[in-house]
Design an enzyme around this catalytic site. Structure first.
Site, PDB file in Angstrom:
ATOM      1  N   GLU A 188       7.914  21.996  30.097  1.00  0.00           N
ATOM      2  CA  GLU A 188       9.219  21.690  29.515  1.00  0.00           C
ATOM      3  C   GLU A 188      10.159  21.033  30.523  1.00  0.00           C
ATOM      4  OE1 GLU A 188      10.010  25.573  31.485  1.00  0.00           O
ATOM      5  OE2 GLU A 188       8.339  24.590  30.496  1.00  0.00           O
ATOM      6  N   ASP A 189      10.066  21.438  31.800  1.00  0.00           N
ATOM      7  CA  ASP A 189      10.963  20.828  32.783  1.00  0.00           C
ATOM      8  C   ASP A 189      10.535  19.399  33.108  1.00  0.00           C
ATOM      9  OD1 ASP A 189       8.677  21.623  34.021  1.00  0.00           O
ATOM     10  OD2 ASP A 189       9.640  22.710  35.657  1.00  0.00           O
TER      11      ASP A 189
END
Length: 760
Positions: free
Chosen positions: A643-644
């Protein structure tokens, strides 16, 4: 009496003689133009006196476009009305708004006909919709419908022409006279008139068409799109030839054209006259007669010389080395060279009278193109010479912005079309022309978030404003222990101690409920617990509780001091459109593996700042959740620590800028607390060999252990799948790191302000 009659007769005779000698020529001209009024109106230039152009061209040459079979504008309009019965359609009269109010702006594509192949270009259009956030497989939820029949090429001489479309669409139960349907078309009509006839009645459908005539275009209902080739990329697309914010060198040529010269028929008038502006120095205008099967039958005295000169110059070289590019009409009003000129930062000089420019409802073409008149061709060189160099540079930079924002891929062309239609459904929440014509562009500015430029992170400088002076800390908790861990409690105290902190939100992402309120530490700012859905993408959901512009994203095991938080926030306020944080990675291309990789080794380059400890604007939460399709978020939820990377890729794709790394206190944490009781037991914990948010360095990038190796491999896979989805690598590398001791302020003041950051 006879004398009187004699005087009257002489007076009458003298009057006729005077009228004959002084007014006869004008009468003959008047009679000539009255007899051929309609023909003169549609064929220009048509000179009747050889002396008018004796120094420029043979008048017979300029009259060869006078094909009597060509239709006048009024006749073309009549032909259009005979085919399209709903020519007066507007959104208010031919569109059912209620379908869009129930489920939002959803688009349904008809199933493709098994026995009817579709062209490559139409396949790309359908794929663009089906992989987008607009698509729905349920027609009951749809606001807009797209035919599965290929309607791009409606030239009945073409091999891709689909017959009996009227009969087929009338059999569709969802057709409803074309209401709430969108039809895409690139080519209409055929030789010799090339009218707007599609060969079937579109009814009340919206028409997204290339080479749209202003007389046939229905403002506020239809959409004019650019003409693009079958090789136009599905997504991503090549970048423009001019780097952002760069000043191009002075180019060799001022004005260029290289293309076909039609010897007869529609479109031949303008292209036949282009050789008049050629000077062989800074203005190059080259045409060739070699096209079509029977070009030699219509060959004129200029063809041989034109064909020889044509081969002396390379088309791509001319585009690279010219400031302005002539974009004349072809057989139809649009041409491929329009997009070619935009990409090359060669300012288009449009010579196509009556052309409704692509997306003109949203795009201000006066900032990126010169719109000329076919009748004033000889004035073009002097007109472009008068444009000030500063404005030329602004034109060139705008061409690059428009190319990258709306035209570089089929995805962007289709999505721009859909967003223009979506804006019409809610005019009070639609994008302004400022948002459409300013970086990052209308596709990346969501009106559901706001329609005011001051609410976005991109426009503070233009409006002389700045982001809010407070931030919201969002701490994601995934470990489940009997009590709150000491590192987590210290993090809450450090963050709440910041003078800029407005509130702390704890995103609880475990099965067990959070501890009772009595076990949470007392803080000087509000502390709120939010129950998550135990998905990795939860941390980027646009929670209504976040009211500040800045968000500080943290993992529960992050170790930061109050001084570090304060300094990072001060830096972010100077770069509100970027991610500003502590732990950083860099990406690279691995030629042996033929794929992208990433490393956490200490290098001079960085391109990713992990969101385990980073500031960014809250708008990116809306962009992450609402702009990206659900399939991409599902991909992120299925891969650990992806997600990052997606957030960094998204921000880089929007801003074309790298993240900013800030320094951390020089301490090293040997062990990282293990997580217990949550899915995969490791979400939020950096793998062995990667940089934890607390230490500023890592001894090696080598991955140890089975879990760490799997996590590292998943990050690699995530990065490559994201690149495939975006169509290119959006990440931008940087060597910038900001440290408080490098500020221009006095060192003594800095030591008082951030004393703990300089502690060894």
């Amino acid at each position: 009496m006879q004398t009187r009659k004699k005087y009257i007769f002489l007076t009458f005779l003298a009057s006729w003689l005077l009228l004959f000698f002084f007014g006869g020529d004008q009468l003959r001209r008047f009679a000539f133009f009255s007899g051929r009024k309609a023909e003169a109106r549609r064929n220009w230039p048509r000179w009747t006196d050889r002396s008018l152009l004796k120094n420029f061209a043979d008048p017979e040459e300029l009259q060869r476009d006078g094909d009597p079979s060509l239709l006048s504008s009024r006749e073309r309009r009549a032909a259009w009305l005979s085919v399209y019965k709903s020519s007066r359609c507007r959104m208010e009269s031919c569109f059912d708004f209620s379908r869009c109010q129930r489920n939002g702006f959803k688009v349904f594509t008809y199933p493709r006909e098994r026995d009817q192949p579709i062209s490559e270009s139409y396949g790309k259009i359908l794929a663009s919709i089906e992989r987008s956030r607009y698509h729905t497989p349920n027609p009951e939820e749809a606001c807009l419908f797209i035919l599965g029949i290929d309607t791009l090429d409606r030239d009945h001489l073409s091999a891709q022409y689909v017959r009996d479309v009227d009969e087929k669409i009338r059999g569709f139960p969802l057709w409803n006279g074309g209401r709430n349907h969108l039809i895409f078309n690139l080519y209409s009509g055929t030789w010799p008139n090339y009218t707007g006839d599609l060969g079937f009645d579109i009814g009340q459908a919206i028409l997204a068409k290339a080479s749209f005539d202003t007389e046939s275009f229905r403002p506020g209902f239809d959409v004019s799109i650019p003409l693009f080739s079958k090789d136009h990329p599905q997504r991503g697309g090549k970048r423009g030839w001019l780097s952002q914010d760069s000043v191009p060198p002075r180019k060799k040529y001022l004005l260029v054209f290289k293309g076909k010269r039609y010897l007869t028929g529609i479109g031949s008038g303008t292209r036949n006259a282009l050789h008049h502006i050629h000077n062989g120095k800074d203005i190059i205008s080259l045409t060739t007669c070699k096209h079509g099967k029977d070009w030699e039958k219509h060959k004129d005295t200029r063809c041989d010389k034109d064909n020889v000169d044509y081969e002396k110059f390379d088309y791509q070289e001319l585009l690279h080395n010219s400031t302005f590019c002539i974009v004349p009409r072809g057989r139809r009003l649009g041409s491929f060279r329009f997009l070619e000129a935009l990409q090359a930062a060669c300012i288009p000089v449009l010579l196509s009278d009556g052309w409704e420019l692509p997306f003109a409802e949203a795009i201000d073409w006066s900032k990126a193109a010169v719109v000329g008149s076919e009748r004033l061709l000889l004035q073009i060189p002097s007109a472009v010479r008068c444009i000030h160099p500063e404005r030329v540079l602004a034109f060139q930079q705008q061409t690059q912005f428009l190319w990258d924002a709306y035209f570089s891929s089929v995805d962007k062309i289709v999505h721009t079309t859909l967003e223009i239609i979506k804006d019409r459904l809610s005019p009070h929440r639609s994008r302004s022309r400022f948002l459409w014509n300013t970086l990052p562009g209308g596709l990346l500015v969501l009106p559901d978030f706001s329609t005011h430029p001051g609410d976005f992170p991109f426009y503070y400088l233009q409006h002389g404003s700045s982001p809010s002076e407070k931030f919201t800390a969002l701490i994601r908790v995934v470990s489940q222990a009997g009590s709150l861990s000491q590192p987590f409690l210290r993090l809450i105290q450090a963050v709440s101690g910041s003078q800029y902190c407005a509130q702390i939100l704890v995103l609880w992402s475990c099965e067990r409920p959070p501890p009772p309120s009595g076990k949470w530490p007392q803080t000087t700012v509000p502390l709120t617990i939010i129950q998550g859905r135990r998905k990795l993408s939860d941390r980027f959901f646009p929670y209504t509780a976040i009211q500040t512009d800045a968000v500080l994203s943290l993992d529960e095991h992050t170790s930061l001091s109050t001084s570090e938080v304060d300094f990072a926030f001060v830096v972010w306020r100077s770069f509100p459109e970027r991610i500003v944080g502590f732990p950083a990675l860099s990406h690279f291309w691995d030629p042996e593996q033929g794929r992208w990789g990433y490393t956490s080794k200490w290098t001079n380059e960085l391109s990713i700042v992990l969101t385990a400890a980073a500031f960014y604007h809250r708008y990116y939460h809306s962009l992450f959740t609402e702009y990206l399709p659900a399939g991409l978020r599902d991909l992120v939820d299925g891969l650990a620590a992806c997600e990052d990377i997606l957030m960094n890729v998204l921000v880089a794709a929007v801003t074309k800028l790298p993240p900013v790394k800030v320094t951390q206190r020089k301490q090293h944490k040997d062990t990282v607390p293990q997580q217990v009781g949550c899915t995969d037991g490791g979400v939020g914990t950096p793998p062995s060999g990667e940089c934890s948010p607390s230490p500023p360095h890592c001894p090696t990038a080598k991955v140890k252990g089975t879990a760490g190796s799997r996590r590292f491999s998943q990050r690699q896979d995530c990065l490559n799948q994201l690149v495939d989805w975006f169509g290119h690598m959006p990440l931008v590398s940087s060597q910038l790191r900001l440290d408080p001791v490098l500020f221009k302020d006095q060192v003594s003041v800095l030591r008082k302000k951030y004393p703990r950051l300089e502690r060894p």
